[in-house]
Each structure stands twice: as structure tokens, then as C-alpha cells.
Design a protein around this motif. Structure first.
Motif, PDB file in Angstrom:
ATOM      1  N   UNK A 490      45.490 -58.467 -22.713  1.00 29.36           N
ATOM      2  CA  UNK A 490      45.009 -57.885 -21.519  1.00 29.36           C
ATOM      3  C   UNK A 490      44.825 -58.958 -20.691  1.00 29.36           C
ATOM      4  N   UNK A 491      45.418 -58.710 -19.395  1.00 31.79           N
ATOM      5  CA  UNK A 491      45.749 -59.796 -18.300  1.00 31.79           C
ATOM      6  C   UNK A 491      45.489 -59.167 -17.141  1.00 31.79           C
ATOM      7  N   UNK A 492      44.453 -59.783 -16.742  1.00 28.16           N
ATOM      8  CA  UNK A 492      43.907 -59.751 -15.184  1.00 28.16           C
ATOM      9  C   UNK A 492      43.519 -61.207 -14.524  1.00 28.16           C
ATOM     10  N   UNK A 493      44.798 -62.112 -14.401  1.00 28.39           N
ATOM     11  CA  UNK A 493      44.627 -63.096 -14.056  1.00 28.39           C
ATOM     12  C   UNK A 493      44.917 -63.253 -12.421  1.00 28.39           C
ATOM     13  N   UNK A 494      43.848 -63.867 -11.690  1.00 28.37           N
ATOM     14  CA  UNK A 494      44.058 -64.330 -10.323  1.00 28.37           C
ATOM     15  C   UNK A 494      43.642 -63.147  -9.406  1.00 28.37           C
ATOM     16  N   UNK A 495      42.990 -62.263 -10.007  1.00 32.03           N
ATOM     17  CA  UNK A 495      42.593 -61.151  -9.101  1.00 32.03           C
ATOM     18  C   UNK A 495      41.310 -61.291  -8.359  1.00 32.03           C
ATOM     19  N   UNK A 496      40.599 -62.242  -8.625  1.00 32.30           N
ATOM     20  CA  UNK A 496      39.606 -62.532  -7.764  1.00 32.30           C
ATOM     21  C   UNK A 496      38.310 -61.818  -8.293  1.00 32.30           C
ATOM     22  N   UNK A 497      38.322 -61.433  -9.535  1.00 29.80           N
ATOM     23  CA  UNK A 497      37.265 -60.134 -10.052  1.00 29.80           C
ATOM     24  C   UNK A 497      35.926 -60.957 -10.220  1.00 29.80           C
ATOM     25  N   UNK A 498      34.919 -60.289  -9.992  1.00 27.85           N
ATOM     26  CA  UNK A 498      33.476 -60.587 -10.133  1.00 27.85           C
ATOM     27  C   UNK A 498      32.690 -60.066 -11.198  1.00 27.85           C
TER      28      UNK A 498
END
Length: 582
Positions: A490-498
Motif C-alpha cells: 500500500x503506497x501513498x508516499x509524498x501525497x502530503x496526507x494529514x
């Protein structure tokens, strides 16, 4: 009395001027051994100083620092002086015994005088070495992006685009140029060639390039530009850094290349002096989206098209290692090349994947490309085709461990300089190379895998051998493969997620979770992830990890926390659970 006093003073001075030289002359004749001893000691001292400075220079050179000119001059003089004493030493050695038993006063006088003079020269050199505050300074970084590249193979489309851009750069009324085209068509390579040519022609005082990516990071863009300028930021805030960069660039004739733009960019926020008040600054941006060129008011807007069939075949043939005499193989190879639809990155990766393969394997590859269906993707047909070609290149990697090493590279944010050392740790934590005896052996195997992936253009080199990069299109394919049920990434890198991404209702099948490059302000309690081996988190600085967060992670091997802090309770859980942390 006054006259007598003056007379005595004059007589005393005359005596001083006469006596000291006379004593010195007598020393030359009768204190020869003392002069030899002083000379040898001073030569030894200078040799030690030379060795110390030379080692300091070698360290500076290994750090790519520029040696001060006066230090280089001193080293040259010191080496010459030390080499130049050989004749004097030989003369001293030959005549030492003769001077002891039956001295030749004239020769002894001359040799003592020569030794005294040389000793003074060596002493002065040693004293001068103490005046250097430092031996080197940081040299401005050379933009290797703008060095001549073998990767630039002009096509009709790239020639036309190149000429349009160069013409616009010379037009003083134009300050924003847009280059658009689909991913993998060669936009980055083309603008680097434009930058190289602009530097060569001295069209600008400075030529800078920065990669923007889908989720722009202002600080990172500022850092990229500062590195090229040799600029150091002391300011901590984005605004302060922007003001400093603005001050450095203001009033200069400058070309700024912004690569891989997906959103409208605020130049002032970055610190780029731009607009009517700064006509010397030109922006050249690349994007996949023509609308971005319109929103950014680019004039002109330049299209980089796909290769023609003949150009595509020429590029494919080189990378596949085909020859004109291979008529049977070339027939099926041309069909494979057509399936790449003129996209350079697909032609190169597929060509290299099929290099030295049999005619049967070529036929199988053609059928796979012809029948490939990217059912989970909504991209335009050309983009679907690019994915299919890159997936084929992945399938043709020889070793499963090389494939897994490739997939682990997608854990990092887009356009990231991937540290091979981190990649090694993640590979070991994931379970690769369990048969090795040491981390050094694992590191060696990862380097071999990286070398093979670079050879087939699945990974890209960087300024340093310690890092690699992934083309964003290749990374998209890697994420698609890694996210399948087979691998469970599961990759969500560098999205700026909070917030923690809840698109996955269940994390039970996840083996790797990468949320690097985010600023998560909250984490869920007690995730059930029994198969999770690698967890990479980017957290807000003030976040305290919940005490039961790690409770359901029984198989975890690697944890990377950027920001945030562990509570005592969560630390107890983590200590009971983790084998490796980084």
C-alpha cells in the motif's frame, strides 16, 4: 656630555654592525655540524607540515571541494624545495669526514653558509603554512544535467520542439515557455539539452533546473535551485528562504527549467523573480497536461510528439541489439516495436528486455502486448499501451529478487533520490537475501540488482552512485504491480496526507505500507496487519503514536518514523514486536 653620549651610541652601533657579521662568519667556518643539524631538523619539520597539508587537501578533494590557490602554490614550493636539497645533502655527506679530520676551510665556509640559507628558506615556508585558515572551499556545483548526453537522440519532433524553444529563449518579449507531451516521450531529456545549449551560447547568467512532481514541495524546489547556485539558506521559514533566493536571482539574466509540472505554480512562493519587473528571468516548464501551459500563460506552447515509425524502429533496433541480416527475427521485432506506439521509454525498456531472446520468445512477447488489457486503469489508449510495455519489461526481468528490489523502489515519493542503503534495509526486512551471512553481503546483492535494473532502463542513475531514481511512469507501473494481491503493498508516499488513508477497508493482506513524505496528524488505534513486514511513516512533528498502534503487527521487521514520537506504552509494544527498526 650630550656630545659624548651621542658618540658612545654611534660607536656602540658600529661595533654591533661589525661584531655580529664577524661572529656569523666565524660560525660558518667552525660550527659546520650545528648548521647540518639545524638544516636536517628544519627539513624534517617542513616534510611533516607538507604531509599534513597534503592529507588535508586529499580529504577536501574527496569532498569535491576546490583547493585554495595559495595552498596549491605553497605545496608546489615546498615539494620543489625538499627535492632541491638533494645536491646540498650529497655535498654534505661526501665531505663530512674530510671536514672532521682535515677541514678545507673555504669549502666548509661556503657549505655552512649554503646550509644556513636553505634552512632559513625552509623555516619561512613552514611559517607561511600557518597562515592558511583553511585549505579549500566549497566549489559551486557543476550542473551535470547540462553536460553532453548520449541519451539525447534527436527525432523530427524533438528537433522541431528544440528549435521553437531556442527561438523563444532569444525573444525578449517571452518569459514563459511550455513543453507538453505524454509521459516517457522525452521531455526531460529535451529540456536538459536546451539548458546545455543555452549555457554553451552564454544566453543566460545562470541556468537552473528543478523537478516539481505531482505533489510540489516548495522547500525541496528551493533546495534544488540553491544547490546549483551554491546558495546556503540560514532562514528556516519558506518565506525567508524565498526572500533569500529572490535576492540571489534578482537582476540576473536567468533560465529556470521546472520539470514535471502538474499544477499551477506560485513563483513568488518559491522565490523566483518573475514578471514585467524582472524581464531577465525566463521559465521553461514541462508537463503532460496541455491545460497547465494555458493556465500558466505559456507563450509559446510546444508539443513533443511521439516518434515516427522509422524513428521508433531505429531506436528499438539499437536497444534490442538487432542487425539488418536478422530478417526472420526483425519481422516479429518490427511488430513488437509498433506496439510501443512510438513512445521512447517503452521502446528502450522493451527492446532491452527482449535483447538476445529467441524468435519464439519474441512471438510470445508480441502476443502479450497485442492482447494486454489494463482493466484497472482509466488512462488514454497511449498511456495504457505505455503501461503494458513497461509491465512486459518487468515480466522479462530474470530473477524474482530483482523484481522485488524494483518494486521496493516505488515506496519512495515521486522523483525521489532513492538511497541504496535504505533500499538494502527494506529488502532485508521484507525477507530478501535471507541466505546471506552479513548485511554487507545483502548490500552487495542489492547493488547487483540495481545495476541490472539500470542496464535495462527500469531505474535511472543520479549524481551519486549511492542513489537511484525511478521515472514517474515506471513508478506508476511498479505501484500497480506491487498493489496487487500477490505482493500486498500500500503506497501513498509524498501525497502530503494529514489523515490516515482509509481507502483500504482492511489491511490484513498488506505486507508493506509506505506513507513517507506525509504529515499525518493522527493514527488509528490497533490496526490488524498480521502480515505487515515494512512500515514507513511520515508524521506531523507533534504527533504521539497511540499506545496500541503496533498491537496487531506481529510480523513487522522494519519501521521508519519521520517526525512524531513514540509514547512509552507504544514503545513497549514496539520492543516486544520489532526485530529491526531504522
Amino acid at each position: 656630555m650630550a656630545i659624548e653620549s651621542v658618540g658612545e651610541s654611534i660607536v656602540s652601533k658600529i661595533a654591533e654592525l661589525l661584531v655580529e657579521p664577524t661572529i656569523r662568519q666565524f660560525r660558518y667556518m667552525f660550527c659546520f655540524n650545528n648548521f647540518v643539524q639545524e638544516f636536517n631538523e628544519q627539513k624534517k619539520n617542513l616534510a611533516l607540515t607538507l604531509d599534513r597539508l597534503q592529507k588535508a587537501v586529499e580529504v577536501a578533494e574527496r569532498n569535491a571541494e576546490e583547493i585554495e590557490k595559495d595552498v596549491n602554490k605553497w605545496l608546489e614550493d615546498a615539494n620543489n624545495e625538499i627535492k632541491g636539497v638533494n645536491p646540498l645533502e650529497n655535498e654534505t655527506g661526501k665531505n663530512g669526514k674530510c671536514f672532521t679530520w682535515c677541514p678545507n676551510w673555504i669549502r666548509q665556509f661556503k657549505l655552512s653558509k649554503a646550509l644556513a640559507k636553505k634552512t632559513e628558506t625552509l623555516r619561512n615556508l613552514e611559517e607561511n603554512s600557518k597562515k592558511f585558515p583553511t585549505v579549500s572551499h566549497k566549489a559551486p556545483l557543476q550542473d551535470i544535467e547540462f553536460l553532453p548526453s548520449k541519451g539525447f537522440t534527436p527525432s523530427e519532433s524533438s528537433k522541431k520542439a528544440f528549435e521553437q524553444i531556442m527561438e523563444a529563449l532569444k525573444d525578449e518579449s517571452i518569459d514563459m515557455i511550455g513543453l507538453y507531451g505524454m509521459g516517457g516521450v522525452g521531455k526531460t531529456t529535451l529540456v536538459k539539452e536546451v539548458g546545455r545549449r543555452a549555457k554553451e551560447l552564454h544566453l543566460f547568467d545562470e541556468v537552473l533546473i528543478a523537478t516539481v512532481s505531482q505533489n510540489p514541495n516548495v522547500t525541496d524546489i528551493q533546495d534544488q535551485m540553491a544547490d546549483s547556485l551554491g546558495l546556503r539558506f540560514d532562514e528556516k521559514s519558506k518565506k525567508g528562504r524565498a526572500d533569500r533566493l529572490w535576492q540571489r536571482l534578482q537582476g540576473k539574466k536567468i533560465l529556470i527549467i521546472l520539470d514535471d509540472v502538474w499544477k499551477v505554480i506560485n513563483m513568488e512562493e518559491i522565490g523566483i523573480p518573475f514578471g514585467d519587473a524582472h524581464r531577465g528571468c525566463k521559465i521553461l516548464l514541462t508537463t503532460r497536461l496541455k491545460d497547465i501551459c494555458s493556465y500558466m500563460e505559456c507563450q509559446p506552447t510546444v508539443l513533443l510528439s511521439l516518434l515516427s515509425e522509422n524513428e521508433a524502429w531505429a531506436l528499438f533496433k539499437i536497444n534490442a541489439g538487432l542487425h539488418d541480416e536478422d530478417s526472420t527475427l526483425n519481422t516479429v521485432a518490427k511488430k513488437v516495436a509498433r506496439e510501443c506506439k512510438g513512445l521512447p521509454i517503452a521502446l528502450v525498456t522493451v527492446g532491452r528486455a527482449l535483447r538476445d531472446k529467441s524468435a519464439v520468445e519474441w512471438e510470445v512477447a508480441f502476443k502479450e502486448l497485442k492482447n494486454s488489457q489494463c482493466l484497472h486503469m482509466e488512462q488514454i489508449d497511449e498511456q495504457k499501451n505505455a503501461y503494458a510495455c513497461l509491465k512486459l519489461s518487468y515480466d522479462y526481468l530474470k530473477h524474482e529478487k530483482t523484481k522485488l528490489c524494483f518494486l521496493l523502489c516505488c515506496l519512495f515519493p515521486e522523483d525521489y533520490n532513492i538511497p541504496i542503503e535504505y533500499l538494502t534495509r527494506y529488502a532485508v526486512g521484507y525477507g530478501l537475501h535471507q541466505d546471506v551471512e552479513s548485511i554487507e553481503d545483502a548490500r552487495g546483492r542489492v547493488y547487483v540488482a540495481i545495476k541490472n535494473l539500470k542496464a535495462c532502463c527500469m531505474l535511472l542513475g543520479t549524481k551519486s552512485e549511492e542513489y537511484v531514481k525511478m521515472h514517474d511512469l515506471v513508478r506508476d507501473v511498479a505501484i500497480q504491480i506491487a498493489s496487487s494481491e500477490k505482493y500486498g503493498f500500500m503506497v501513498k508516499a509524498g501525497f502530503g496526507l494529514k489523515e490516515w488513508p482509509m481507502s483500504n477497508k482492511s489491511f490484513e493482506g498488506c505486507t508493506v505500507v509506505s506513507l513517507m513524505g506525509n504529515k499525518l496528524t493522527e493514527l488509528p488505534e490497533g490496526l490488524v496487519c498480521p502480515q505487515l513486514k515494512v512500515l514507513l511513516l511520515g508524521l506531523d512533528g507533534g504527533l504521539i503514536v497511540p499506545e496500541r498502534f503496533f498491537e496487531g503487527m506481529k510480523a513487522i521487521e522494519v519501521l521508519s518514523l519521520d517526525g512524531g514520537c513514540l509514547s512509552l506504552q507504544s514503545l513497549e509494544y514496539s520492543q516486544r514486536t520489532f526485530n529491526r527498526c531504522c
